[in-house]
Design an enzyme around this catalytic site. Structure first.
Site, short mmCIF file in Angstrom:
data_model
loop_
_atom_site.label_atom_id
_atom_site.label_comp_id
_atom_site.label_asym_id
_atom_site.label_seq_id
_atom_site.Cartn_x
_atom_site.Cartn_y
_atom_site.Cartn_z
N SER A 112 -60.20 -46.38 -31.45
CA SER A 112 -60.44 -47.74 -31.01
C SER A 112 -60.61 -47.77 -29.50
O SER A 112 -60.08 -46.93 -28.79
CB SER A 112 -59.28 -48.65 -31.43
OG SER A 112 -58.23 -48.51 -30.50
N LYS A 113 -61.41 -48.76 -29.06
CA LYS A 113 -61.72 -48.84 -27.64
C LYS A 113 -60.49 -49.14 -26.81
O LYS A 113 -60.42 -48.82 -25.64
CB LYS A 113 -62.78 -49.92 -27.42
CG LYS A 113 -64.17 -49.48 -27.89
CD LYS A 113 -65.26 -50.40 -27.38
CE LYS A 113 -65.47 -51.54 -28.31
NZ LYS A 113 -66.56 -52.44 -27.88
N ARG A 114 -59.50 -49.79 -27.45
CA ARG A 114 -58.28 -50.12 -26.73
C ARG A 114 -57.47 -48.87 -26.40
O ARG A 114 -56.89 -48.74 -25.35
CB ARG A 114 -57.43 -51.09 -27.56
CG ARG A 114 -57.34 -52.47 -26.96
CD ARG A 114 -56.54 -53.42 -27.85
NE ARG A 114 -56.77 -53.20 -29.27
CZ ARG A 114 -55.82 -52.76 -30.11
NH1 ARG A 114 -54.61 -52.51 -29.66
NH2 ARG A 114 -56.09 -52.60 -31.38
#
Ligand code: GLU
Length: 507
Positions: free
Chosen positions: A256-258
């Site tokens: 995930s980009k987070r």
């Protein structure tokens, strides 16, 4: 109804412009495109911008830029147009409306006026009482007036699918074979803002755009029964489906980009990966390496080679681990494989960014960069690693900074070494020594011979120690490209100036 089997394959990637493009968009594009090219089909880019809350203005352009950077070009899309334009869902609202009206008229869909508060409460109760979560159909079969009399009413309704008891929960997947998915909820297909949800838009658009194969992430498997239902209700021929595995971190969690900067496509360019290395890397995720003539694994290949033998059945449905070590290895292979001039031009934007070169380098600077690139080609993995190695060749002698660690390792004999080197190199190419005083005698071999004679033999210092101070003087670093070649590129005047400067510093 048309028979999709006899049609020219048409595939699409359908990213949502909700921020930095996700690496999954490139992964999907690559596999879509590999099959489309193999089949002589078309590859479409469709922008799915129906989620207005998550919409980000600059995201679409980033998708274009990153896919072009990777060489994953599309035949039809919002920027290039095509026979099924527009390719942006926000510009197709009129297309979806008649489909919704038809479903409403036929009782396959219904209006729902429940407020978000009511829906949240309902879910909470369901969770607390351990009932299955899902819409309780309070609005189904009611007129607006009937519903308005009950609590939890809003003026602006959504439209929901009325999922029948006998909804088909199985489908054939090109990668996974027969797949079964859970029973869906009464899915919203038209939102209160008049925008369709993904589920309606994807079915309508894939149909209207003649998409024959829907290749997307495995997170959409659970949505496929809803899509099959919509195709059936609307009397449309469904496409073939291929659900690609999700990319996973080394701890097996979803990328995930987070949590992982490498989930952002722009990150790879920032880090200095070559697009062809990234494409090769993505092609190896959940897909076996190519086979060489002797049946050996071949891990380095071009997109064309990948596409030629591509087969959905070879895709491994188990989520592949996103191992950047492998990408680093591939990047090094590709960096070393580039023609020097090509590598220099790939390095240029990174060097401009790092302030090593100006935005418009002179021809002389470009020629020098080419020579330096030759020296460092085998000494880097990422293009961003070039800046510290290249910088010393583009600073004025008086501005060269000597790194603390380089200075710290200078021994007591450094002044002596520098003096001897200055004398030897002054001699080299000096008319009095009988050698022609031109730059043509100034080459790595002659420099090395002169320095070995003067410092190693002359002072009796081992080469390992003899050349350290010289390296520090010309590059300011402990680690630098090969010393004699570096001196050749810098030229006689500059080399002598730098040696003298460090010598004076040590006085
Ligand atoms: N907009 C969806 C996404 O970004 C596309 C899914 C699909 O390809 O159908 O994941």
């Amino acid at each position: 109804m048309t028979d999709t089997a006899s049609q020219t394959p048409r595939l699409r990637v359908a990213p949502s412009p909700t921020g930095d493009p996700h690496v999954g968009t490139a992964y999907m594009s690559l596999f879509n495109l590999a099959f489309a090219r193999q089949q002589g089909g078309k590859f479409v880019l469709r922008i799915e911008d129906t989620d207005r809350a998550r919409f980000r203005e600059d995201s679409e352009q980033q998708v274009f830029d990153m896919l072009h950077w990777l060489g994953l070009h599309w035949d039809e899309g919002p920027d290039v147009g095509g026979p099924y334009a527009p390719y942006r869902q926000s510009e197709r609202l009129d297309t979806y409306r008649p489909y919704v009206e038809r479903l409403l008229a036929e009782g396959k869909a219904y209006h729902c006026w429940c407020s978000t508060e009511r829906l949240a409460q309902m879910r909470e109760v369901q969770q607390k009482t351990k009932q299955p979560t899902g819409y309780d159909r309070l609005c189904h079969g009611k007129t607006r007036e009937e519903r308005a009399a009950l609590p939890g009413f809003t003026e602006t309704p959504v439209v929901r699918m009325l999922i029948p008891e006998d909804v088909e929960l199985h489908f054939e997947d090109l990668i996974r074979g027969r797949v079964s998915a859970p029973r869906p909820d009464d899915q919203v297909i038209l939102k209160a803002d008049g925008f369709p949800t993904y589920h309606l838009a994807v079915v309508v658009d894939d149909h209207e755009m003649g998409i024959t194969h829907v290749v997307r992430g495995e997170e959409w498997i659970s949505s496929t029964p809803k899509h099959i239902l919509l195709y059936r209700w609307l009397g449309l021929e469904p496409p073939k489906w291929a659900h690609m595995p999700l990319l996973r971190n080394t701890d097996k969690s979803k990328i995930s980009k987070r949590k992982n900067p490498a989930a952002r496509l722009t990150w790879f360019r920032e880090q200095g990966y070559l697009p062809e290395a990234l494409v090769n890397f993505l092609a190896l995720l959940a897909y076996p390496p190519a086979q060489g003539a002797e049946g050996e694994d071949v891990e380095v290949f071009t997109f064309e080679e990948f596409s030629k033998d591509f087969d959905w059945r070879k895709v491994n449905p188990v989520g592949p681990i996103f191992d950047l070590k492998k990408l680093d290895w591939l990047n090094g292979v590709y960096v070393r494989g580039l023609e020097v001039g090509e590598l220099a031009s790939r390095l240029l934007p990174y060097l401009v960014d790092a302030g090593v070169l100006g935005a418009e380098p002179t021809l002389g600077e470009l020629a020098r960069l080419r020579s330096v690139t030759e020296l460092i080609q085998t000494r880097m993995v990422l293009l961003t690693e070039a800046a510290p190695l290249v910088r010393p060749f583009f600073v004025a002698d008086a501005d060269l900074e000597v790194a603390d660690d380089a200075r710290a390792q200078l021994k007591e004999d450094a002044p002596q070494v520098l003096d001897a080197a200055v004398a030897a190199l002054t001699e080299l190419g000096d008319e009095r020594s009988g050698v022609l005083g031109s730059e043509s005698t100034w080459n790595a071999a002659a420099i090395e011979a002169a320095l070995r004679a003067a410092v190693v033999d002359g002072l009796g210092i081992k080469p390992k120690f003899a050349f350290g101070p010289l390296r520090t003087a010309v590059s300011g670093q402990r680690v630098s490209p090969p010393l004699f070649e570096s001196m050749e590129i810098l030229g006689r005047t500059s080399t002598l100036a730098r040696l003298q400067r460090l010598r004076d510093d040590l006085a």
